[in-house]
Design a protein around this motif. Sequence first.
Motif, PDB file in Angstrom:
ATOM      1  N   ASP B 119      25.681 -27.021 -43.214  1.00 36.91           N
ATOM      2  CA  ASP B 119      24.895 -28.233 -43.397  1.00 36.91           C
ATOM      3  C   ASP B 119      25.839 -29.298 -43.924  1.00 36.91           C
ATOM      4  O   ASP B 119      26.079 -29.404 -45.130  1.00 36.91           O
ATOM      5  N   LEU B 120      26.391 -30.094 -43.033  1.00 33.01           N
ATOM      6  CA  LEU B 120      27.474 -31.001 -43.402  1.00 33.01           C
ATOM      7  C   LEU B 120      27.094 -31.945 -44.531  1.00 33.01           C
ATOM      8  O   LEU B 120      27.867 -32.170 -45.454  1.00 33.01           O
ATOM      9  N   ALA B 121      25.901 -32.476 -44.434  1.00 30.07           N
ATOM     10  CA  ALA B 121      25.486 -33.441 -45.460  1.00 30.07           C
ATOM     11  C   ALA B 121      25.530 -32.805 -46.842  1.00 30.07           C
ATOM     12  O   ALA B 121      26.076 -33.367 -47.800  1.00 30.07           O
ATOM     13  N   PHE B 122      24.968 -31.618 -46.920  1.00 29.62           N
ATOM     14  CA  PHE B 122      24.907 -30.938 -48.213  1.00 29.62           C
ATOM     15  C   PHE B 122      26.302 -30.633 -48.736  1.00 29.62           C
ATOM     16  O   PHE B 122      26.610 -30.867 -49.905  1.00 29.62           O
ATOM     17  N   ILE B 123      27.136 -30.117 -47.848  1.00 30.05           N
ATOM     18  CA  ILE B 123      28.471 -29.727 -48.309  1.00 30.05           C
ATOM     19  C   ILE B 123      29.268 -30.951 -48.737  1.00 30.05           C
ATOM     20  O   ILE B 123      30.008 -30.911 -49.732  1.00 30.05           O
ATOM     21  N   LEU B 157      28.462 -22.597 -54.000  1.00 31.32           N
ATOM     22  CA  LEU B 157      27.274 -23.447 -53.851  1.00 31.32           C
ATOM     23  C   LEU B 157      26.881 -23.641 -52.395  1.00 31.32           C
ATOM     24  O   LEU B 157      25.708 -23.836 -52.089  1.00 31.32           O
ATOM     25  N   ALA B 158      27.888 -23.592 -51.517  1.00 34.92           N
ATOM     26  CA  ALA B 158      27.672 -24.025 -50.133  1.00 34.92           C
ATOM     27  C   ALA B 158      26.522 -23.321 -49.438  1.00 34.92           C
ATOM     28  O   ALA B 158      25.821 -23.909 -48.632  1.00 34.92           O
ATOM     29  N   SER B 159      26.347 -22.039 -49.724  1.00 39.38           N
ATOM     30  CA  SER B 159      25.305 -21.330 -48.978  1.00 39.38           C
ATOM     31  C   SER B 159      23.969 -21.368 -49.702  1.00 39.38           C
ATOM     32  O   SER B 159      23.021 -20.686 -49.312  1.00 39.38           O
ATOM     33  N   ARG B 160      23.896 -22.191 -50.748  1.00 37.10           N
ATOM     34  CA  ARG B 160      22.654 -22.308 -51.541  1.00 37.10           C
ATOM     35  C   ARG B 160      22.089 -20.930 -51.847  1.00 37.10           C
ATOM     36  O   ARG B 160      20.980 -20.582 -51.438  1.00 37.10           O
ATOM     37  N   PRO B 161      22.865 -20.131 -52.596  1.00 37.65           N
ATOM     38  CA  PRO B 161      22.436 -18.755 -52.829  1.00 37.65           C
ATOM     39  C   PRO B 161      21.319 -18.685 -53.861  1.00 37.65           C
ATOM     40  O   PRO B 161      21.048 -19.649 -54.573  1.00 37.65           O
TER      41      PRO B 161
END
Lengths: 221, 222, 863
Positions: B119-123, B157-161
Motif C-alpha cells: 500500500d504505497l500511500a501507507f508506506i 509497521l508496513a504490514s499493519r500487523p
Amino acid sequence: MDIVRTQNLKKYFGKGSGRVRAVDGVDLCVEKGKLTAIIGASGSGKTTLLNLIGGLCQPTEGTVTVDGVDLGTLREDELTVFRRRKVGFVFQDYRLVPELTVRENILLPPALDGSLPDAVFFEELTGLLGLGEKLDCFPGQLSGGGQQCAAIARALITKPSVILADEPTGSFDLKTSQNVAGLLKMTTEICHQTLIMITHNPQIAQLADQVVHLQDGRIVK
Amino acid sequence: MECVLRAVGLKKYYGSGDTQVRALDGVDLEIEQGKFTAIIGTSGSGKSTLLNMLGGLDVPTEGSVQIDGTELAKLSGEQAAIFRRKKIGFVFQNYNLIPVLTAWENIVFPLSLDGQKPDLAFIMEVVKLLGLEGKSDTLPNNLSGGQQQRVAIARALASRPAIILADEPTGNLDSKTSDDVMGLLQMSSRTFRQTIVMITHNPEIAQRADRIVRIEDGRIVV
Amino acid sequence: MEDMLKTLMRRSFAASRLRNGIAVLAIALTAVLFTAITTIVIGTMESFTLTMQMQKMSRSDGELRYMTAAQFEALRRSELIESAGLRMPVAYLDNALRHNIEFDVEDETQAALTFCMPTHGTVPGGPNEVVASDTALRSLGVEPEVGAEIEIAFSVRGQDYAFPMVVSGWYEALNSQISVMWASTAFRDSHPEIFCNTYREDHNMTGTYFSEFTVHSTVGLEENLRGLVRSLGGEPEDISAPDYLAAVVNRATNVQPSLFQTGAVIAFAVLFMLCGYLLIYNVFDIAVMQDIRRFGLYRTIGMSRRQVRMLINRQALWLSCAGIPVGLLAGFFVGRMTLPMIMGMVATEYRYLAASVSPSPVIFLTAAALTGLTVFFSTRKPVRAAADTPPIEAFRYVESGGGRRTSRKSALGASIPRLARFNLGRSRKRTCFIILSLMLCVVLLNCAGTAADSMDVEKETAFMIRTDFAVVNAVSSSNMKGFTRRAEALQKKTIADIAERPGVTGGTAVYKNTAEDANVTYDFGHSLTEEAYVDEYSGLTFAFDDVYNSYGLGDDGRMICNVYGIEEAVLSRMDLREGETDAHALYEKMSAGEGVLVGVHVDRRDMSLIPRLELIDVGETITVYKDGAPVMELPVLAKAALNGDDVEIGFTVNGPNVIGGDGLFLYLPAAVYETLYDVPSVYKYSFDVEEGYETEMTAFLEDYMEHVDTGINYLSAQTAREGAEGTRRMIRFVGGFVGLIFGLAGILNLMNTMITTILTRRHEFASMESVGMTRRQLTEMMVWEGLCYAAGACLSGLVLSVALNLTLVRRLVGSMWQFTFRFTLAPALLACTALLVISAAVPVFALRLFHKGSIVEQLRIAE
C-alpha cells in the motif's frame, strides 16, 4: 602506580556523514591492583575502549600506555606477544576453544609463548574457581558459569599486567552473575591483578573500586 | 478494549533434574489493542524467552499463546511463518536487515513474501514519519545504527500487523539515538493505533511505554 | 608449546570432518588429473619406443659397422660405451622359402639388444649350434624345437657354403619378413676362411665387426659417435673411403618428442594446474572464512601470525597426504586405461603396437610434486587472510562483501529471484570462480565436440583406400619399409585364392617397379644436380633438382621414377584432373601406346596439386630408356591427383620414396608395363565385395595371413574408417574428460559455497524466517541462487563457445586435412542443461542437510 594510562584517546570509524566516534577523547588512569568498572549504555564506546587498551586495535589519536609501554610504538608482532603475556581477556561469550579440554584451554596462552606454566599456581587458581574436577572435561560439558570460570583462569594464568573483561556476566541470570562477578573480584585480588571490567549492570559495578561512566565516547561524571 | 494477545500459563523448561533451567515458570499475560507495553527484567529474567514465545518463534513446554484469536502452538512451521508475516512485526536489537536489499526493499520484504502489493500511500506515510525520506535507495551498510533501526521499525509497521514485538530495540544505540527511536515507537503506536510489546532491561526506556510489566526469574512480578 | 599447537591442530582438524572431506576430494581430484596426464605421456613414450624398437628389431642406442677386430676391442673399452654387442654378418640364407633369414655370428649382448635371445632352449655354444626364430625354422622346413636339425646354405664372395646345424634354442619372431639366425663365435673360429676381413678392398661386410651398443648418456650422441669412430682410426663420413666406419644412431630408441607434443603436454599441465587451483583455493578460502572468528580468538589471546600460518599450512599438509596418494593411484589407473585409446589414435599405421606403461616412480613423483605445488599456491591467499586479519575485524566478520556499493534503485517489491541475484554479489570473487569453472566446462566440452564432429572420416578413408579391400605385402603396412623388392610381390596363388572367394567383385592387380628394375629409366629434360646419396633401404642412388626434389636414379643415371601397371578398373577409380579426363578413352589411348598418365601428390587440405611436384605438363613427352637405350616415347595424356591408395596404400609412402623419390609417378596399362619390365611384380590386389560379405572376407583374410601366406597384410575401407573413428572417439574422450573435470570443480565449489552460505548466513536466514519467510521460500531463494550461478556460466559459456569455435577451433581444424569444420552447439547445450539441473538440486539438498535448529537457536548465534 598506574598500570594503565590513556591520554586523549580517540577512535573513529568510517568517514563523512557515516563517521562513528566510538571513543572521543578519553583520559583514563587505572591503579595497579584495583578493580575498575566501565559502565555506560550500548554504543557508548566501552568495548572499543577495552579493545584499545588491550592492543586489539589502534587508536585514531592519543596514546595508550600499559605497564609503562606505549602501545603505539609496538609493531604487529610485538603487539601479539604483548597480548600474550601482559593482557588477560574475558569475554561475554567465554570464547573457549571447543576442541580443547578445560585444562588445555587454560594453558593455551603460555603454550603459545613456549613457556611452562607454574604448576602450583595452576592448581591454586583452578581450585579457587571451582574447576578442580572439571579440568579434563570439554567446554561444552560445563555450565555457562563454569565456562566463564575457565575463561577467567585462562586470563590469569600468565599473570598478566591487566585483565580486561567485557561484560563477563552478560549472559547469566541474576544468581550466576553474582557468583561469577564475586569470583572474578576475589581471584584478581588474591593474585594482585588489575581488572578493568565492562558492565551495564549497576549492581556488579558496585563491586568496583573505581567506576568510569562512559557516554557517547567520553567519560562523564 | 479487545485483547490482541493472550498468554496463559506459559512455561519453558530446559533440561531436567538438578540442572533444569526454568526460563519461564508460569506466565499469564494479556495485551490490549493499541497499547504500548514494556516488559522489563534483568539479564536472565526470561524476558527474551517470553518474547520468543509470544512471537511463535519458540514452542512453550506448557501453556498457550493466542494472537488475534489464533492459537500459535497449533500452527505448523509453514503456517507459523505465514502467520508471522501477516500478523506480527519484529524489531530486533541488531536490526537484522537484509544487507543486499535497499531500505525500501527491506521495508516491503514481508509484504513481498506474502505476495501482497504494498500500500504505497501507507508506506510513504510510515517512511515520512520515521524520517527516512531520501534514504529509500540506500543499502544498510551505509546507514547508521539509528537509521537501520528505523528501517526495521518501518518494516514491522508496513504490514499493519496485529502486534509488534521489539527485543531491546535500543540495545545497540547510543543515548541520543535511543531517545529518538523510543519517541518514534511511541508515535507510531499512537498514530497507527499499533499494539507494541517491547522488552528491555533499562528502566528509563521502559518509562516511555503505556504499561510496564516486570518479569523476574521466569515469573511476572507486581 | 609444540605439543599444544599440535593438539590444537589435531582436534580442530578432527572437528570439521565434512570440510576436510571436501578438501581431500579437491586435492585428490587434482592429483588424478596430473597423474593421468603424466602416465599417458610417459606411457606413450614408452610404448612408442618399444614398438619402434621392435619394428627395427633393436633397442640399442646406436650401431657401428665395418670394424676390424682391433677396433671392436677398442670400442668395447671406450668410456662412452656402456655395453657393446658383437655381430659379424655372414649372409642371407639361400634356402629359406619366403622368409629372409640373416645369418650372423653374435654374442649374447648383441642378441639381447636385438630381441634374438632364445625363449626356448639355450644360446649356441658349439660351432654347429644356432638360434633362430620360429618363422625362420618353419621356412626351412622344420618345426621350431630345441635340437631340431637344419641345413643352412649361403654364399660369400662368390663361394657357396652349406652346413648342417642344430637348433640350440629358438624365439618368437617379431617380424614376419625377416629374422636373424645366429651362431656363436665358435662358428667363426672354426671357419676362418669365411671371416677374413676384405673390407678395404671390396667393401664386403663379411669378416667385419658390427656392434650394437648402449651408452651411458645419449646427450650429443651423434657428435660423440663421430668422435668415437675417429678415435678408433676410422672415417665416419666418406662412404667410399677404405676405412669407412658407419656410425648410426638408433632413432627408434632415441625418440625425440616433437614440438607439438611437448607443447600439448605443457598446455594440459597448465590447464590442470588452473583447474586444481580454482578448486583448492575455493575450498580453503571457505574453510578459513568459516573459522575466521576462531582465528580472531587465537590472535586475541596471543597467537602470532607465524603460528597461525603454521597451523593452516600443517593442516593443508595433512589433507594433501590424505588426498594425493588416493589421487595418484586413481590417476594411474585412469591413465593406463585410456592409454590404448590414445595410442590407437596416433598409430593408425602400425600393426604390432605395444601399448604398455609401467608404474615408474617418475610418474608418481612428478604428479605428486605438481599437485603439491598447486596446493601450495592455492593456499597462500587464504593463509594470509587468516593470519593477517586483525582480531577485531575477525569477530565482527559477516560476509557481506561488496561494501563499495552504497545505494541502488529500489524495486517496488523484493521478489525472491531478485534477492537471490543480489546475494550473489556478496562475494564477487567466489562467484566469479564458480562461474568461471562452470563456464570452462561448457566451453571445453563444446570445443571438443566441434573438433570431433569436424573429423571427416569419409575424407580420410577416401584418401587411404579406393576400394573395399586391398591386399599388399606386409612391408607396405610399415612406413619404415614399403614395397621395394621383387621378392615382396604378391604370390599368384594368394591372389587366386582371394579372387575366388564368394562376393569378390572388381578385383585388380597392380604392378609396381622395384629397386631391381633399375634398368628401366625415364627422361623428360629435367635437370638434376651432381649431389647424390645412396638410400640405405633400397640401395638406389638419389639426386636432387634445384628445388630439392629428390630423384631415384637407375643404372644409366637417369630417373627410375615410380611406375605402376594398372588395369582399366583401377584407372576409373582415380581422380583425373587435366588432359583426357575420360577414363575409358584415356585407357584406350594408353593401351594403344599413345601416351601415359602422370600422377601428382596433393595438398590434402583442399586436394589441390602441389605446384612444386608438377614437374611436367600435359602434352610434353617422356622418353623411356631400357638398358641405356631409348625404347619408347610417351606423351603425357593426362594428370591425376594422387591419394594414398594410388601411391602405395593407406598412409605408407616409404616404398615410392626410396624408389622414384619425388620423381614422376607414371601409370601405364598393365599390358604396356609388362612389355617394359622384365619381371613385373604385383604389389597390390584391390577388390570390392558385395553387400554383406565384409565380415566373411575380413575373417578369411585374417586367417589366411596367419596360416597360409604370412607375408601379406590388408587394408579395408572398414578398418580405415575405424581408425578415423578412433581418432574422433579419442578427441571426444579427452575433451569430455577435461571438460568434466572443470564441471566437477565448478560443482564442488558450488556445493561448498552453498553449504557455507547456509552455515554463515544462519542468523540472516533466521531473521528472514522470523519476519515470515517460509521454509519453502527460503529453498526457493537458494535454488534461484544456484540457478543464477549456472545461468551466468551457461550464458557466458555459450557465447564463448560460439566465439572460440568459429575462430580458434576452425583455424586449428582447418590446418589439419583430416578435418572439415562442422560447428555444433549440442555439447554446450547439453552441459548447460545438466548444470542448470544440478545447480537447482544442490541447494535443496544442502538446506535439508545443514539448515537445522529452531529459529531461536539460530538467532542466538552471537555477532
